[in-house]
Design an enzyme around this catalytic site. Structure first.
Site, PDB file in Angstrom:
ATOM      1  N   TYR A 158       3.514 101.129 -19.853  1.00 29.39           N
ATOM      2  CA  TYR A 158       2.617 100.100 -20.345  1.00 29.39           C
ATOM      3  C   TYR A 158       2.593  98.661 -19.523  1.00 29.39           C
ATOM      4  O   TYR A 158       1.391  98.302 -19.289  1.00 29.39           O
ATOM      5  CB  TYR A 158       2.884  99.546 -21.732  1.00 29.39           C
ATOM      6  CG  TYR A 158       2.267  98.520 -22.589  1.00 29.39           C
ATOM      7  CD1 TYR A 158       1.296  99.335 -23.231  1.00 29.39           C
ATOM      8  CD2 TYR A 158       2.404  97.447 -22.456  1.00 29.39           C
ATOM      9  CE1 TYR A 158       0.392  98.405 -24.145  1.00 29.39           C
ATOM     10  CE2 TYR A 158       1.528  96.421 -23.208  1.00 29.39           C
ATOM     11  CZ  TYR A 158       0.542  96.925 -24.082  1.00 29.39           C
ATOM     12  OH  TYR A 158      -0.178  96.000 -24.782  1.00 29.39           O
ATOM     13  N   LYS A 162      -0.742  97.929 -17.752  1.00 28.44           N
ATOM     14  CA  LYS A 162      -1.558  96.505 -17.793  1.00 28.44           C
ATOM     15  C   LYS A 162      -1.902  95.662 -16.789  1.00 28.44           C
ATOM     16  O   LYS A 162      -2.674  94.846 -16.536  1.00 28.44           O
ATOM     17  CB  LYS A 162      -0.854  95.974 -19.113  1.00 28.44           C
ATOM     18  CG  LYS A 162      -1.081  96.523 -20.465  1.00 28.44           C
ATOM     19  CD  LYS A 162      -2.585  96.437 -20.784  1.00 28.44           C
ATOM     20  CE  LYS A 162      -2.622  96.972 -22.302  1.00 28.44           C
ATOM     21  NZ  LYS A 162      -4.262  97.015 -22.698  1.00 28.44           N
TER      22      LYS A 162
HETATM   23  N1  CAA Z   1      16.652  93.693 -22.102  1.00 30.63           N
HETATM   24  C1  CAA Z   1      17.879  94.139 -21.737  1.00 30.63           C
HETATM   25  N2  CAA Z   1      18.560  95.131 -22.416  1.00 30.63           N
HETATM   26  C2  CAA Z   1      18.138  95.857 -23.312  1.00 30.63           C
HETATM   27  C3  CAA Z   1      16.822  95.688 -24.316  1.00 30.63           C
HETATM   28  C4  CAA Z   1      16.176  94.446 -23.369  1.00 30.63           C
HETATM   29  N3  CAA Z   1      14.996  93.780 -23.887  1.00 30.63           N
HETATM   30  N4  CAA Z   1      16.566  96.485 -25.000  1.00 30.63           N
HETATM   31  C5  CAA Z   1      17.654  97.314 -25.015  1.00 30.63           C
HETATM   32  N5  CAA Z   1      18.364  96.877 -24.159  1.00 30.63           N
HETATM   33  C6  CAA Z   1      19.536  97.609 -24.127  1.00 30.63           C
HETATM   34  C7  CAA Z   1      20.422  97.758 -24.966  1.00 30.63           C
HETATM   35  O1  CAA Z   1      21.442  96.953 -25.310  1.00 30.63           O
HETATM   36  C8  CAA Z   1      21.168  99.120 -24.883  1.00 30.63           C
HETATM   37  O2  CAA Z   1      22.427  98.992 -23.900  1.00 30.63           O
HETATM   38  P1  CAA Z   1      23.668  99.601 -23.842  1.00 30.63           P
HETATM   39  O3  CAA Z   1      23.188 101.130 -23.414  1.00 30.63           O
HETATM   40  O4  CAA Z   1      24.472  98.900 -22.884  1.00 30.63           O
HETATM   41  O5  CAA Z   1      24.206  99.770 -25.315  1.00 30.63           O
HETATM   42  C9  CAA Z   1      20.245  99.883 -23.753  1.00 30.63           C
HETATM   43  O6  CAA Z   1      19.340  99.128 -23.408  1.00 30.63           O
HETATM   44  C10 CAA Z   1      19.727 101.036 -24.568  1.00 30.63           C
HETATM   45  O7  CAA Z   1      18.871 100.486 -25.795  1.00 30.63           O
HETATM   46  P2  CAA Z   1      18.374 101.304 -26.976  1.00 30.63           P
HETATM   47  O8  CAA Z   1      19.456 102.162 -27.660  1.00 30.63           O
HETATM   48  O9  CAA Z   1      17.492 100.263 -27.800  1.00 30.63           O
HETATM   49  O10 CAA Z   1      17.496 102.301 -26.199  1.00 30.63           O
HETATM   50  P3  CAA Z   1      16.166 103.126 -26.569  1.00 30.63           P
HETATM   51  O11 CAA Z   1      16.025 103.990 -25.677  1.00 30.63           O
HETATM   52  O12 CAA Z   1      16.826 103.801 -27.920  1.00 30.63           O
HETATM   53  O13 CAA Z   1      15.137 102.203 -27.221  1.00 30.63           O
HETATM   54  C11 CAA Z   1      13.358 100.458 -26.450  1.00 30.63           C
HETATM   55  C12 CAA Z   1      14.765 101.414 -25.919  1.00 30.63           C
HETATM   56  C13 CAA Z   1      12.320 101.714 -26.426  1.00 30.63           C
HETATM   57  C14 CAA Z   1      13.016  99.465 -25.384  1.00 30.63           C
HETATM   58  C15 CAA Z   1      13.539 100.106 -27.652  1.00 30.63           C
HETATM   59  O14 CAA Z   1      14.514  99.234 -27.677  1.00 30.63           O
HETATM   60  C16 CAA Z   1      12.439  99.482 -28.208  1.00 30.63           C
HETATM   61  O15 CAA Z   1      11.374 100.035 -28.827  1.00 30.63           O
HETATM   62  N6  CAA Z   1      12.147  98.024 -27.899  1.00 30.63           N
HETATM   63  C17 CAA Z   1      10.844  97.407 -27.905  1.00 30.63           C
HETATM   64  C18 CAA Z   1      10.280  97.482 -26.950  1.00 30.63           C
HETATM   65  C19 CAA Z   1       8.837  96.272 -27.123  1.00 30.63           C
HETATM   66  O16 CAA Z   1       9.149  95.321 -27.061  1.00 30.63           O
HETATM   67  N7  CAA Z   1       7.602  96.681 -26.960  1.00 30.63           N
HETATM   68  C20 CAA Z   1       6.518  95.902 -27.049  1.00 30.63           C
HETATM   69  C21 CAA Z   1       5.354  96.635 -27.866  1.00 30.63           C
HETATM   70  S1  CAA Z   1       4.302  95.471 -28.311  1.00 30.63           S
HETATM   71  C22 CAA Z   1       3.262  95.417 -27.170  1.00 30.63           C
HETATM   72  O17 CAA Z   1       3.369  95.938 -26.023  1.00 30.63           O
HETATM   73  C23 CAA Z   1       1.906  94.361 -27.407  1.00 30.63           C
HETATM   74  C24 CAA Z   1       1.794  93.517 -26.142  1.00 30.63           C
HETATM   75  O18 CAA Z   1       0.889  93.889 -25.252  1.00 30.63           O
HETATM   76  C25 CAA Z   1       2.562  92.337 -26.356  1.00 30.63           C
END
Ligand code: CAA
Length: 252
Positions: A158, A162
């Site tokens: 994304y 973008k």
């Molecule tokens: N920063 C740093 N570390 C992060 C993090 C972040 N933002 N999010 C997760 N982590 C870390 C976790 O703490 C975890 O660490 P450990 O392995 O040490 O435990 C590791 O990364 C894996 O985390 P998850 O188990 O959550 O991993 P996942 O693969 O299951 O999911 C993800 C990861 C897909 C990013 C999920 O957390 C998610 O969906 N996050 C939201 C993403 C987001 O904000 N998207 C924006 C959508 S809205 C949009 O895009 C509109 C716009 O234009 C503004």
């Protein structure tokens, strides 16, 4: 309306979505004939959409398009030309997320997002740019995202698309600047749309805590910026990227 008092014809892709709907309303309020273009939907959803938009000035219609498909975009352009004569304003608003860290991302997550969020700009702009240049007027507004400017954990696809949106904007802005056609980007922050509400609640709370204005954006906040750039008298604004993010940048 323009100087000759004829309404402008506008296409808004992703028109039935959270931001798209507000953008359609904004352009309707400016008196334009607005075509909300989105993936095919049933008659009931289409009716609910048109009923919900209120305007005493412009006219709204709905057309089906798949922006990831070049032929579908060409056909949409032809249909609108046949029905309304021309297209003056294009808002490339269609976009999807396929979040996941790169280590877990598969090919389909990457390429499906690119096809919609980046190829879609090309597919829609290509059949419309000649007419705009020939008539000496056009407004193209591409919807990017704050995450194209900052990068976002879990969004290599994304964020890349973008960021690419604004590269496209700047290049096309240069190509069409002397033809009366402006091309600009609006980069929304986190707005209260289905896309953002699909983010896990805990993550969303952390995001809101980082927004200086202290709330998610309203789609109308974004629509106002689009309306501003799409106006007839915005001809000296081209190639810009207008962030609408509640001051989110200042958190970095
Ligand atoms: N920063 C740093 N570390 C992060 C993090 C972040 N933002 N999010 C997760 N982590 C870390 C976790 O703490 C975890 O660490 P450990 O392995 O040490 O435990 C590791 O990364 C894996 O985390 P998850 O188990 O959550 O991993 P996942 O693969 O299951 O999911 C993800 C990861 C897909 C990013 C999920 O957390 C998610 O969906 N996050 C939201 C993403 C987001 O904000 N998207 C924006 C959508 S809205 C949009 O895009 C509109 C716009 O234009 C503004």
């Amino acid at each position: 309306m323009n100087a000759s008092n004829a309404p402008r014809v506008a296409i808004v892709t992703g028109g039935l979505g959270g931001l798209g709907r507000a953008i359609c309303q904004q352009l309707l309020d400016a008196g334009h004939q607005v075509v909300a273009a989105d993936l095919p939907c049933d008659e009931e959803r289409r009716r609910r959409f048109t009923d919900a938009l209120e305007s005493e000035r412009g006219e709204i219609s709905v057309e089906a398009v798949d922006v990831s498909d070049a032929a579908s975009c060409r056909q949409l352009a032809q249909r609108v030309h046949q029905r309304l004569g021309r297209v003056d304003i294009l808002v490339n608003g269609a976009g999807i997320t396929r979040d996941g860290t790169l280590r877990k991302m598969d090919d389909e997550q990457w390429s499906s997002l690119m096809r919609v969020n980046l190829d879609g700009l090309y597919h829609m702009s290509r059949p419309l740019i000649d007419g705009m240049c020939e008539r000496g007027f056009g407004r193209i507004v591409n919807i990017s995202s704050v995450n194209g400017q900052t990068g976002r954990f879990g969004q290599t696809n994304y964020s890349a698309a973008k960021a690419g949106v604004h590269g496209f904007t700047m290049a096309l802005a240069r190509e069409s600047a002397r033809k009366g056609v402006t091309v600009n980007t609006v980069s929304p922050g986190y707005c209260a749309t289905d896309m953002v509400m699909a983010v896990p609640e805990k993550v969303r709370e952390q995001i809101v805590a980082q927004i200086p204005v202290g709330r998610l954006g309203d789609p109308k906040d974004v629509a106002r910026a689009v309306g501003f750039l799409a106006a007839d008298d915005a001809g000296y604004l081209t190639g810009i990227n207008l962030p609408v993010n509640g001051g989110y940048f200042m958190s970095f």
